[in-house]
Design a protein around this motif. Sequence first.
Motif, PDB file in Angstrom:
ATOM      1  N   THR A 196      49.263  16.213  21.402  1.00 23.10           N
ATOM      2  CA  THR A 196      48.143  17.058  22.486  1.00 23.10           C
ATOM      3  C   THR A 196      46.976  17.746  20.935  1.00 23.10           C
ATOM      4  N   LEU A 197      45.983  17.630  21.340  1.00 25.77           N
ATOM      5  CA  LEU A 197      44.719  18.436  20.805  1.00 25.77           C
ATOM      6  C   LEU A 197      44.225  19.572  22.095  1.00 25.77           C
ATOM      7  N   ASN A 198      43.700  19.056  23.292  1.00 25.93           N
ATOM      8  CA  ASN A 198      44.084  20.080  23.750  1.00 25.93           C
ATOM      9  C   ASN A 198      44.206  19.836  25.346  1.00 25.93           C
ATOM     10  N   VAL A 199      44.137  20.951  26.607  1.00 25.48           N
ATOM     11  CA  VAL A 199      44.941  21.135  28.221  1.00 25.48           C
ATOM     12  C   VAL A 199      44.580  21.338  29.055  1.00 25.48           C
ATOM     13  N   SER A 200      44.569  21.083  29.581  1.00 24.60           N
ATOM     14  CA  SER A 200      44.369  22.286  30.783  1.00 24.60           C
ATOM     15  C   SER A 200      44.588  22.222  31.965  1.00 24.60           C
ATOM     16  N   GLN A 201      44.556  22.796  32.735  1.00 24.74           N
ATOM     17  CA  GLN A 201      44.882  22.440  34.062  1.00 24.74           C
ATOM     18  C   GLN A 201      44.898  21.039  34.766  1.00 24.74           C
ATOM     19  N   SER A 202      43.586  21.000  34.493  1.00 22.40           N
ATOM     20  CA  SER A 202      43.085  19.366  35.228  1.00 22.40           C
ATOM     21  C   SER A 202      42.534  18.394  33.979  1.00 22.40           C
TER      22      SER A 202
ATOM     23  N   LEU B 257      47.861   5.951  34.368  1.00 26.88           N
ATOM     24  CA  LEU B 257      48.932   6.676  33.787  1.00 26.88           C
ATOM     25  C   LEU B 257      49.794   8.090  33.918  1.00 26.88           C
ATOM     26  N   SER B 258      51.250   6.941  33.689  1.00 29.30           N
ATOM     27  CA  SER B 258      52.266   8.596  34.140  1.00 29.30           C
ATOM     28  C   SER B 258      52.648   9.236  32.814  1.00 29.30           C
ATOM     29  N   ILE B 259      52.084  10.411  32.588  1.00 28.84           N
ATOM     30  CA  ILE B 259      52.255  11.024  31.444  1.00 28.84           C
ATOM     31  C   ILE B 259      53.739  12.489  31.619  1.00 28.84           C
ATOM     32  N   SER B 260      54.134  12.430  30.814  1.00 28.51           N
ATOM     33  CA  SER B 260      55.660  13.591  31.157  1.00 28.51           C
ATOM     34  C   SER B 260      55.463  14.433  30.223  1.00 28.51           C
TER      35      SER B 260
ATOM     36  N   ASP C 149      61.043  23.762  27.191  1.00 32.79           N
ATOM     37  CA  ASP C 149      61.693  24.206  27.182  1.00 32.79           C
ATOM     38  C   ASP C 149      62.905  23.251  28.241  1.00 32.79           C
ATOM     39  N   ASN C 150      63.072  23.645  29.407  1.00 37.07           N
ATOM     40  CA  ASN C 150      64.711  22.579  30.212  1.00 37.07           C
ATOM     41  C   ASN C 150      63.491  21.515  31.095  1.00 37.07           C
ATOM     42  N   ASP C 151      62.224  22.072  31.191  1.00 37.77           N
ATOM     43  CA  ASP C 151      60.885  21.661  32.549  1.00 37.77           C
ATOM     44  C   ASP C 151      60.611  20.229  32.233  1.00 37.77           C
ATOM     45  N   LEU C 152      60.771  19.057  32.500  1.00 39.16           N
ATOM     46  CA  LEU C 152      59.837  18.132  32.878  1.00 39.16           C
ATOM     47  C   LEU C 152      59.512  17.404  33.998  1.00 39.16           C
ATOM     48  N   VAL C 153      58.278  17.235  33.823  1.00 40.70           N
ATOM     49  CA  VAL C 153      57.711  16.896  34.775  1.00 40.70           C
ATOM     50  C   VAL C 153      56.950  15.698  34.753  1.00 40.70           C
ATOM     51  N   ASP C 154      56.847  14.561  36.025  1.00 39.16           N
ATOM     52  CA  ASP C 154      55.814  13.576  35.413  1.00 39.16           C
ATOM     53  C   ASP C 154      54.827  13.774  35.955  1.00 39.16           C
ATOM     54  N   ILE C 155      53.254  13.628  35.340  1.00 39.29           N
ATOM     55  CA  ILE C 155      51.825  14.110  36.095  1.00 39.29           C
ATOM     56  C   ILE C 155      51.290  12.704  36.052  1.00 39.29           C
ATOM     57  N   GLU C 156      50.957  12.286  36.902  1.00 37.05           N
ATOM     58  CA  GLU C 156      49.889  10.932  37.035  1.00 37.05           C
ATOM     59  C   GLU C 156      48.314  11.108  37.105  1.00 37.05           C
ATOM     60  N   GLY C 157      47.527  10.415  36.086  1.00 39.08           N
ATOM     61  CA  GLY C 157      46.149  10.783  35.147  1.00 39.08           C
ATOM     62  C   GLY C 157      45.454   9.168  34.940  1.00 39.08           C
TER      63      GLY C 157
ATOM     64  N   ASP D  61      46.554  14.413  41.253  1.00 37.49           N
ATOM     65  CA  ASP D  61      47.593  14.759  43.108  1.00 37.49           C
ATOM     66  C   ASP D  61      48.507  15.295  42.069  1.00 37.49           C
ATOM     67  N   ILE D  62      48.404  16.538  41.757  1.00 35.76           N
ATOM     68  CA  ILE D  62      49.585  17.856  41.165  1.00 35.76           C
ATOM     69  C   ILE D  62      49.895  18.160  42.424  1.00 35.76           C
ATOM     70  N   ASN D  63      50.934  18.339  41.927  1.00 36.14           N
ATOM     71  CA  ASN D  63      52.119  18.779  43.056  1.00 36.14           C
ATOM     72  C   ASN D  63      52.139  20.835  42.759  1.00 36.14           C
TER      73      ASN D  63
END
Length: 90
Positions: free
Chosen positions: A8-14, A30-33, A37-45, A66-68
């Motif tokens: 990760t070079l940079n990240v935001s909510q978008s 693509l799908s990004i995991s 900590d113990n939380d893992l989510v997959d985000i479509e991008g 489409d982030i829930n």
Amino acid sequence: VKQGMGRTLNVSQSGILLETVFPIEKHQRLSISIGLDNDLVDIEGRVIHCGKGQEKRFETGIEFLDINETTLVVLRRFVNFFLKSQKSLS
């Protein structure tokens, strides 16, 4: 279909800017995991841009789609953690 890790070079909510060892085509979905900590989510991008980075690596800009609400909670924590870690490096 390739599978791999990126730094990760940079990240935001978008979206996220990743450093990868291979290029990813513009408009590719693509799908990004993302884990913290113990939380893992997959985000479509969707890839917005990909260009040459440093030392035979690529910088890939990805827009989140489409982030829930559950995913958004983890993503916000990840963004806050990333920002705090960047401040401690400067």
